[in-house]
Design a protein around this motif. Structure first.
Motif, PDB file in Angstrom:
ATOM      1  N   PRO A   1       0.829   5.041  -2.773  1.00  0.00           N
ATOM      2  CA  PRO A   1       1.236   5.288  -1.396  1.00  0.00           C
ATOM      3  C   PRO A   1       1.150   4.041  -0.524  1.00  0.00           C
ATOM      4  O   PRO A   1       1.974   3.826   0.344  1.00  0.00           O
ATOM      5  CB  PRO A   1       0.257   6.368  -0.934  1.00  0.00           C
TER       6      PRO A   1
ATOM      7  N   MET B   1       1.636   0.960  -1.366  1.00  0.00           N
ATOM      8  CA  MET B   1       2.765   0.092  -1.667  1.00  0.00           C
ATOM      9  C   MET B   1       4.046   0.642  -1.036  1.00  0.00           C
ATOM     10  O   MET B   1       4.855  -0.094  -0.482  1.00  0.00           O
ATOM     11  CB  MET B   1       2.943  -0.041  -3.187  1.00  0.00           C
ATOM     12  N   MET B   2       4.170   1.963  -1.104  1.00  0.00           N
ATOM     13  CA  MET B   2       5.355   2.592  -0.519  1.00  0.00           C
ATOM     14  C   MET B   2       5.346   2.445   1.004  1.00  0.00           C
ATOM     15  O   MET B   2       6.371   2.151   1.619  1.00  0.00           O
ATOM     16  CB  MET B   2       5.382   4.063  -0.888  1.00  0.00           C
TER      17      MET B   2
ATOM     18  N   ALA C   1       6.306  -1.035   1.845  1.00  0.00           N
ATOM     19  CA  ALA C   1       7.752  -1.258   1.699  1.00  0.00           C
ATOM     20  C   ALA C   1       8.510  -0.631   2.858  1.00  0.00           C
ATOM     21  O   ALA C   1       9.457  -1.217   3.394  1.00  0.00           O
ATOM     22  CB  ALA C   1       8.234  -0.676   0.371  1.00  0.00           C
ATOM     23  N   THR C   2       8.080   0.567   3.274  1.00  0.00           N
ATOM     24  CA  THR C   2       8.775   1.257   4.368  1.00  0.00           C
ATOM     25  C   THR C   2       8.602   0.510   5.685  1.00  0.00           C
ATOM     26  O   THR C   2       9.574   0.235   6.394  1.00  0.00           O
ATOM     27  CB  THR C   2       8.242   2.696   4.514  1.00  0.00           C
TER      28      THR C   2
ATOM     29  N   ALA D   1      10.399  -2.774   5.585  1.00  0.00           N
ATOM     30  CA  ALA D   1      11.854  -2.592   5.689  1.00  0.00           C
ATOM     31  C   ALA D   1      12.259  -2.269   7.117  1.00  0.00           C
ATOM     32  O   ALA D   1      13.257  -2.782   7.623  1.00  0.00           O
ATOM     33  CB  ALA D   1      12.306  -1.484   4.742  1.00  0.00           C
ATOM     34  N   LEU D   2      11.474  -1.421   7.778  1.00  0.00           N
ATOM     35  CA  LEU D   2      11.816  -1.054   9.160  1.00  0.00           C
ATOM     36  C   LEU D   2      11.735  -2.277  10.073  1.00  0.00           C
ATOM     37  O   LEU D   2      12.634  -2.512  10.887  1.00  0.00           O
ATOM     38  CB  LEU D   2      10.873   0.047   9.659  1.00  0.00           C
TER      39      LEU D   2
ATOM     40  N   ALA E   1      11.906  -5.478   9.164  1.00  0.00           N
ATOM     41  CA  ALA E   1      12.963  -6.428   8.792  1.00  0.00           C
ATOM     42  C   ALA E   1      14.326  -5.936   9.270  1.00  0.00           C
ATOM     43  O   ALA E   1      15.132  -6.702   9.794  1.00  0.00           O
ATOM     44  CB  ALA E   1      12.979  -6.626   7.279  1.00  0.00           C
TER      45      ALA E   1
END
Lengths: 174, 266
Positions: free
Chosen positions: B28, B30-31, B34-35, B38-39, B41
């Protein structure tokens, strides 16, 4: 993952002894990395077509569905003079590399990177679609198809992540 | 392993010092990373793109101003010169055509200064707007600027708009005469932009441009620029000296005849 503490402290020493790279559940009967790679190739093909046409000074052909021309001729179709589609080619190449690497290694960090990058792409596609509808006043079907492929890639990565087997983390005390 | 078996194993694991999966807490995070990454970026990229992609509003700073001032006191729509001038030069051109641009920027101004001002020559602009047909775009970059210039003519500013177009050519079918660009020129020329936009949006002038282009094609105009000097056809951009000779010859001939030669006006 391992946690090592000296026995002399009287605290238990732990060591993970299981695989860190769990094999994902198959999707449509194959490794999900293959599904992601196929979607990446589709996205790459669309972005490549748009890039070649626009770099060649032309405008994409939409057939009976008009709108590509108007979007391609708008100033929003380029960022710093570079067609948006060229960035799509770059993104698809990176995603394809990640998908194939994950398929071959099952390293979850590669899947996380694919998930994150495709989410970045989805966010940009939402922005670009908003521009097309409300500012340019025309929708490019090729761009929309590329966006759809990105959404599919994001959803597949998310699904795989949710369904992924946890590393069977059996730790043993020394 | 079933859920029940797994729970049983965990219970036994706790008893024996074994623990729940160590890596389950890694997933979780790591996820989540990433989320969130990503948001952040995604928003940053969109913000940068938004700022970079802003069109130059209604500005006209990047337009090239024509270096010649046409004798607009002699202008009447798409004709410039005295009505009784003995020589008529019909200029069949396309605003996208590079050779037409050379003619419009280098030759026509000299003809205006020399022969239009002294009443020898009148120039009539005709649309041979077919370069845009090479593009599959629904926005025809030959027809649209020609229609835009006709809409400027409704306000008596055809020649100023004409000059701005030719001084600002930017490739063929590459967005050089996209609508935003035409709007900028309308502003630079000082048109009543609302009236001009209404004219251009009506599509009537585009239709008129197409009709005239087709008429030209039917009389054999398949290359631009093509000019007629009192009916004599000359294809391709010519040096000023060549056209000057022809105009003087036509004027002399017209003087003998005492009547302006008819030209094949469609």
């Amino acid at each position: 993952m391992s946690t090592n503490q000296t026995a002399s402290t009287g605290i238990t020493e732990e060591r993970t002894t299981v695989a860190e790279r769990p094999v994902p559940q198959p999707l449509l009967g194959v490794h999900p990395g293959i599904i992601l790679a196929i979607l990446d190739v589709i996205g790459l093909a669309i972005a490549s077509y748009l890039s070649i046409v626009e770099l060649g000074g032309g405008v994409p052909v939409c057939g009976p569905i008009t709108g590509c021309e108007q979007v391609a001729l708008s100033e929003y179709s380029r960022i710093g003079g570079v067609p948006v589609a060229v960035f799509g080619v770059g993104l698809s190449l990176v995603l394809l590399t990640l998908a194939v690497s994950w398929w071959r290694t099952n390293d979850p960090r590669l899947l996380a990177a694919h998930y994150g990058l495709s989410l970045v792409g989805v966010l940009f596609e939402v922005y670009f679609l908003t521009l097309q509808v409300f500012v340019i006043g025309a929708v490019c079907i090729w761009c929309t198809l590329y966006g759809a492929s990105l959404i599919a890639r994001f959803l597949v990565a998310l699904l795989v992540w949710i369904r992924r087997p946890r590393a069977v983390g059996v730790t043993e005390s020394a | 392993m079933t859920r029940r078996e797994r729970r049983q194993a965990e219970r036994e694991g706790r008893k024996t010092g074994r623990q729940a999966p160590a890596s389950s807490s890694k997933g979780p995070s790591m996820m989540l990373l990433a989320t969130v990454g990503a948001l952040i970026a995604g928003v940053a990229i969109i913000a940068v793109v938004f700022l970079v992609s802003q069109p130059p509003a209604a500005g006209t700073a990047d337009l090239t101003s024509p270096t010649h001032i046409p004798p607009t006191d002699l202008a009447d729509g798409r004709t410039i010169g005295k009505a009784d001038a003995p020589v008529t030069l019909e200029d069949w051109s396309d605003f996208q055509c590079p050779a037409c641009g050379v003619q419009a920027r280098e030759t026509i101004p000299q003809l205006m200064d020399t022969y239009v001002r002294d009443g020898t020559l009148k120039i009539v602009y005709r649309d041979a707007a077919f370069q845009g047909r090479k593009s599959s775009s629904s926005f025809d970059e030959s027809v649209e600027p020609a229609a835009a210039a006709r809409c400027a003519a409704e306000q008596g500013r055809f020649w100023e708009y004409h000059d701005y177009l030719y001084w600002n050519q930017d490739g063929e079918n590459e967005g050089g005469f996209r609508r935003e660009r035409l709007d900028q020129i309308a502003k630079a020329v000082g048109l009543d932009e609302a009236a001009w936009s209404t004219c251009l949006d009506s599509g009537e002038q585009q239709q008129a441009v197409i009709v005239e282009t087709d008429q030209g094609a039917s009389q054999g105009i398949d290359s631009t620029p093509t000019v007629y000097i009192n009916g004599e056809k000359i294809v391709g951009a010519q040096p000023y000296e060549q056209l000057a000779l022809l105009i003087e010859a036509a004027a002399a001939e017209a003087g003998v005849d005492s009547s302006p030669a008819a030209t094949p006006v469609p």
